[in-house]
Design a protein around this motif. Structure first.
Motif, PDB file in Angstrom:
ATOM      1  N   TYR A 125      79.519  36.077  55.968  1.00  0.00           N
ATOM      2  CA  TYR A 125      78.142  35.716  56.321  1.00  0.00           C
ATOM      3  C   TYR A 125      78.032  35.345  57.805  1.00  0.00           C
ATOM      4  O   TYR A 125      77.073  35.732  58.489  1.00  0.00           O
ATOM      5  CB  TYR A 125      77.668  34.542  55.465  1.00  0.00           C
ATOM      6  CG  TYR A 125      77.338  34.907  54.036  1.00  0.00           C
ATOM      7  CD1 TYR A 125      77.116  36.235  53.660  1.00  0.00           C
ATOM      8  CD2 TYR A 125      77.264  33.933  53.038  1.00  0.00           C
ATOM      9  CE1 TYR A 125      76.826  36.571  52.363  1.00  0.00           C
ATOM     10  CE2 TYR A 125      76.961  34.268  51.726  1.00  0.00           C
ATOM     11  CZ  TYR A 125      76.748  35.578  51.398  1.00  0.00           C
ATOM     12  OH  TYR A 125      76.454  35.901  50.109  1.00  0.00           O
ATOM     13  N   LYS A 169      72.504  30.917  52.486  1.00  0.00           N
ATOM     14  CA  LYS A 169      73.671  31.440  51.762  1.00  0.00           C
ATOM     15  C   LYS A 169      74.966  30.897  52.368  1.00  0.00           C
ATOM     16  O   LYS A 169      75.952  30.695  51.648  1.00  0.00           O
ATOM     17  CB  LYS A 169      73.663  32.963  51.798  1.00  0.00           C
ATOM     18  CG  LYS A 169      72.430  33.611  51.183  1.00  0.00           C
ATOM     19  CD  LYS A 169      72.349  33.377  49.706  1.00  0.00           C
ATOM     20  CE  LYS A 169      73.395  34.133  48.932  1.00  0.00           C
ATOM     21  NZ  LYS A 169      73.243  33.963  47.458  1.00  0.00           N
ATOM     22  N   GLU A 185      75.469  27.531  50.898  1.00  0.00           N
ATOM     23  CA  GLU A 185      75.971  27.649  49.532  1.00  0.00           C
ATOM     24  C   GLU A 185      77.475  27.951  49.529  1.00  0.00           C
ATOM     25  O   GLU A 185      78.235  27.347  48.755  1.00  0.00           O
ATOM     26  CB  GLU A 185      75.216  28.747  48.787  1.00  0.00           C
ATOM     27  CG  GLU A 185      75.672  28.947  47.358  1.00  0.00           C
ATOM     28  CD  GLU A 185      75.034  30.160  46.715  1.00  0.00           C
ATOM     29  OE1 GLU A 185      74.963  30.213  45.486  1.00  0.00           O
ATOM     30  OE2 GLU A 185      74.614  31.075  47.450  1.00  0.00           O
ATOM     31  N   TRP A 205      74.993  25.228  44.504  1.00  0.00           N
ATOM     32  CA  TRP A 205      73.681  25.168  45.156  1.00  0.00           C
ATOM     33  C   TRP A 205      73.190  23.725  45.131  1.00  0.00           C
ATOM     34  O   TRP A 205      72.774  23.205  44.087  1.00  0.00           O
ATOM     35  CB  TRP A 205      72.695  26.096  44.444  1.00  0.00           C
ATOM     36  CG  TRP A 205      71.395  26.213  45.163  1.00  0.00           C
ATOM     37  CD1 TRP A 205      70.239  25.544  44.907  1.00  0.00           C
ATOM     38  CD2 TRP A 205      71.113  27.053  46.290  1.00  0.00           C
ATOM     39  NE1 TRP A 205      69.271  25.905  45.796  1.00  0.00           N
ATOM     40  CE2 TRP A 205      69.768  26.829  46.662  1.00  0.00           C
ATOM     41  CE3 TRP A 205      71.880  27.960  47.025  1.00  0.00           C
ATOM     42  CZ2 TRP A 205      69.170  27.497  47.723  1.00  0.00           C
ATOM     43  CZ3 TRP A 205      71.283  28.615  48.084  1.00  0.00           C
ATOM     44  CH2 TRP A 205      69.948  28.396  48.422  1.00  0.00           C
ATOM     45  N   CYS A 244      66.315  28.287  46.068  1.00  0.00           N
ATOM     46  CA  CYS A 244      67.209  29.276  45.456  1.00  0.00           C
ATOM     47  C   CYS A 244      66.432  30.531  45.077  1.00  0.00           C
ATOM     48  O   CYS A 244      66.887  31.652  45.329  1.00  0.00           O
ATOM     49  CB  CYS A 244      67.880  28.675  44.227  1.00  0.00           C
ATOM     50  SG  CYS A 244      68.745  29.880  43.193  1.00  0.00           S
ATOM     51  N   THR A 247      65.393  32.367  48.300  1.00  0.00           N
ATOM     52  CA  THR A 247      66.555  32.984  48.930  1.00  0.00           C
ATOM     53  C   THR A 247      66.993  34.237  48.186  1.00  0.00           C
ATOM     54  O   THR A 247      67.253  35.287  48.801  1.00  0.00           O
ATOM     55  CB  THR A 247      67.715  31.976  48.987  1.00  0.00           C
ATOM     56  OG1 THR A 247      67.301  30.819  49.721  1.00  0.00           O
ATOM     57  CG2 THR A 247      68.929  32.592  49.653  1.00  0.00           C
ATOM     58  N   SER A 248      67.070  34.163  46.866  1.00  0.00           N
ATOM     59  CA  SER A 248      67.488  35.330  46.079  1.00  0.00           C
ATOM     60  C   SER A 248      66.473  36.459  46.206  1.00  0.00           C
ATOM     61  O   SER A 248      66.855  37.632  46.365  1.00  0.00           O
ATOM     62  CB  SER A 248      67.642  34.933  44.608  1.00  0.00           C
ATOM     63  OG  SER A 248      68.586  33.895  44.468  1.00  0.00           O
ATOM     64  N   PHE A 250      66.783  37.910  49.741  1.00  0.00           N
ATOM     65  CA  PHE A 250      68.105  38.520  49.901  1.00  0.00           C
ATOM     66  C   PHE A 250      68.127  39.936  49.311  1.00  0.00           C
ATOM     67  O   PHE A 250      68.519  40.904  49.970  1.00  0.00           O
ATOM     68  CB  PHE A 250      69.136  37.627  49.213  1.00  0.00           C
ATOM     69  CG  PHE A 250      70.561  37.996  49.496  1.00  0.00           C
ATOM     70  CD1 PHE A 250      71.216  37.531  50.618  1.00  0.00           C
ATOM     71  CD2 PHE A 250      71.265  38.802  48.616  1.00  0.00           C
ATOM     72  CE1 PHE A 250      72.529  37.863  50.873  1.00  0.00           C
ATOM     73  CE2 PHE A 250      72.582  39.137  48.855  1.00  0.00           C
ATOM     74  CZ  PHE A 250      73.222  38.664  49.991  1.00  0.00           C
ATOM     75  N   THR A 277      75.851  42.843  52.811  1.00  0.00           N
ATOM     76  CA  THR A 277      75.413  42.025  53.935  1.00  0.00           C
ATOM     77  C   THR A 277      75.655  42.716  55.279  1.00  0.00           C
ATOM     78  O   THR A 277      74.979  42.410  56.263  1.00  0.00           O
ATOM     79  CB  THR A 277      76.151  40.678  53.930  1.00  0.00           C
ATOM     80  OG1 THR A 277      77.556  40.903  54.074  1.00  0.00           O
ATOM     81  CG2 THR A 277      75.891  39.938  52.629  1.00  0.00           C
TER      82      THR A 277
END
Length: 578
Positions: free
Chosen positions: A288, A338, A341, A348, A355, A358-359, A362, A533
């Motif tokens: 990341y 992320k 996390e 989390w 959450c 973010t999901s 993402f 990513t």
């Protein structure tokens, strides 16, 4: 404050009137979750009934039961607060997670109290140095075992021997020490109310090199023997103590891990999440960080380039690539969450709504990128194969409409993240992981949806891209008047786009297919998600080959503008010097 009362009063002059007291109904997640063993005692191989009591409002609607045995975890879900576990062993530990509509709470790990007869551990042995014998016998049992010795067939120790014993948890350590002058046999016997175990201990003969005594300075033989015994005793005590504590730590790690932590609940949850993923959280965090450090400046440069290019008459591919930049920047915007996390051991610790956001962002960014790259390939193919039709499609409104449709498709599909996490009948308020550890009800819906993701958002765009770019390459090479530079650019653009699909998009989507047939998410899905990513790092390569905004030949190229600006400054400086 989980319980409260409220009333009001009215004052008129000197008169005060009070209303009735009303109870305030406060909703809160499980804060105190207690696990009780109902069946006492329980023997190995039998079953035990566990009761999970939780203080919360409203009452729990789901219980997640966790069983740990010798480092292996097992999880099952139930709507009942009681659960029966079968085939119990001495290494079984149980914990429960209570879920209500507000949140979740986990109990401490409770080792099952299982009585069992003694077992002499393999670390038990004797050591003979010179004429001094030292033996250590380690035995594990519940209830605690007692140690007895048989030396040369006699159950009474010689008067010159000393003995002692220590214990920790279920392990007892017995020790004897004394002088010997001939061959000797030693048996260790461990007893408790359930049985006994007997073992003949191996005698390891050690060299007297442990002695660091200068014999030239020591003339008294008795003094040398005392020094020899003292140094041997110290060395053997250190050695046996290391064996004893290593065995204790190994046993404790498998059954009583949370008793060694100040915050027992969070530590057990962390251990549960660490043992599940194939990829360590440190690896995820590293990927990341690398993606963020490379992708952010590259995409900011691309955003500036397209903002300069878009001021003039923009091409359809410029509008599509601008949306691709925006998608990548949205992805990079939520990437620090992320990172947090991953740095927290894949736990989390942020609010639940973050959450979901973010999901959603993402996965939306991943699928938006694949659809936009497909659209770019279609426009490039039309521009080469059907130039007249391409001129009619150069209106910005067409490209904007296509981008709107792509954004709608990707966000509509990825809204499943909100549905899975917040629907009353599906929500799993286990806050230890973000969009992971799905229940059976969630997987029954999520796995078929993921298969549709693979077909609509991955497979079809990939086939379209392959067809369009192969046709572009064939058409360009059939035209001899096209310069080699343009042909090379077309090949680079095609290979770069296909690399994004084959490296970043396809592996992760293949995990959807495997998960659909297995009935659960495959463990190697973490690897493929890390590859996705890198999409933000490869996309700038596509920008370079797909838009004149990155080339010195374009009128609105940022590099051309910079070079022209530098030339003007140089000419002004030359003119003033003359």
């Amino acid at each position: 404050m989980h319980k409260g009362y409220i009333n009001c009063s009215a004052v008129f002059g000197a008169i005060t009137t009070y209303s009735q007291q009303h109870t305030v109904n406060i909703f809160y997640k499980p804060v105190t979750v207690t696990l009780v063993q109902e069946t006492k005692p329980v023997s190995e191989g039998n079953e035990v009934i566990m009761d999970c009591a939780a203080e919360c409002n409203p009452s729990p609607h789901t219980y997640s039961w966790l069983r740990r045995e010798m480092g292996q975890n097992d999880e099952r879900n139930s709507t009942q607060r009681k659960m029966t576990f079968s085939n119990i062993t001495r290494h079984t530990s149980v914990s429960c997670i209570a879920h209500n509509n507000i949140g979740a709470g986990q109990s401490e790990w409770l080792p099952i109290n299982v009585p069992y007869p003694p077992e002499i551990l393999p670390e038990s042995s004797c050591s003979l140095t010179g004429e001094v014998l030292m033996c250590v016998c380690l035995a594990e049992a519940v209830p605690k075992a007692s140690i007895e010795w048989i030396v040369n067939g006699n159950d009474t120790l010689p008067s010159s021997f000393t003995s002692n014993s220590t214990h920790m948890e279920n392990i007892v350590s017995g020790e004897i020490r004394g002088p010997v002058q001939s061959q000797i046999t030693v048996f260790c016997i461990a007893n408790n109310s359930l049985g006994n175990d007997t073992k003949q201990l191996a005698i390891n003969v050690t060299k007297s090199s442990l002695l660091l005594v200068d014999h030239k300075k020591t003339s008294n033989c008795q003094t040398q023997a005392e020094l020899r015994e003292m140094q041997m005793r110290t060395a053997l005590q250190v050695f046996m103590t290391m064996i004893f504590w290593r065995k204790c730590v190994d046993r404790l790690n498998s059954t009583r891990l949370t008793q060694c932590s100040k915050d027992k609940t969070k530590f057990s949850l962390r251990m549960r999440n660490i043992t599940e993923p194939v990829v360590r959280s440190e690896v995820i965090l590293s990927v990341y960080i690398i993606t963020f450090l490379i992708g952010l400046p590259a995409n900011l440069l691309a955003l500036y380039a397209f903002s300069v290019k878009i001021r003039s008459k923009p091409l359809p591919t410029d509008i599509l690539l601008l949306n691709l930049v925006i998608s990548d920047l949205l992805f990079l915007t939520i990437l620090p969450l992320k990172m947090h996390e991953a740095a927290s051991g894949l736990i989390w610790n942020l609010p639940n709504f973050l959450c979901s956001i973010t999901s959603f962002t993402f996965f939306s960014a991943i699928y938006t990128s694949s659809l936009l790259l497909m659209a770019v390939s279609v426009f490039r193919y039309i521009g080469i194969a059907f130039p007249i039709t391409y001129r009619q499609l150069q209106k910005p409104s067409y490209a904007i409409l296509i981008c709107a449709i792509i954004w709608f498709m990707s966000t509509a599909h990825c809204s499943i993240t909100f549905f899975i996490q917040h629907h009353p009948s599906l929500s799993n308020n286990n806050t230890t992981a973000c969009y992971e550890n799905f229940t059976k009800k969630q997987l029954d819906i999520l796995l078929p949806v993921r298969l549709e993701f693979f077909i609509v958002l991955c497979l079809i765009p990939l086939l379209i891209c392959i067809y369009c770019y192969l046709q572009c390459i064939l058409i360009l090479y059939s035209r001899p008047r096209i310069s080699p530079m343009k042909k090379q650019k077309a090949i680079g653009m095609a290979l770069g786009t296909l690399a994004v699909f084959l490296i970043c998009v396809l592996p992760y989507n293949l995990s959807h297919v495997v998960g659909f047939f297995q009935g659960s998410s495959p463990k190697w899905r973490y690897y493929t998600l890390l590859l996705s990513t890198f999409n933000t790092c490869i996309d700038p390569i596509i920008f370079y080959f797909s838009s004149s905004a990155f080339h010195c030949t374009g009128e609105k190229s940022i590099f051309r503008n910079c070079r022209l600006h530098a030339s003007q400054l140089h000419n002004q400086a030359t003119g003033s010097s003359q």
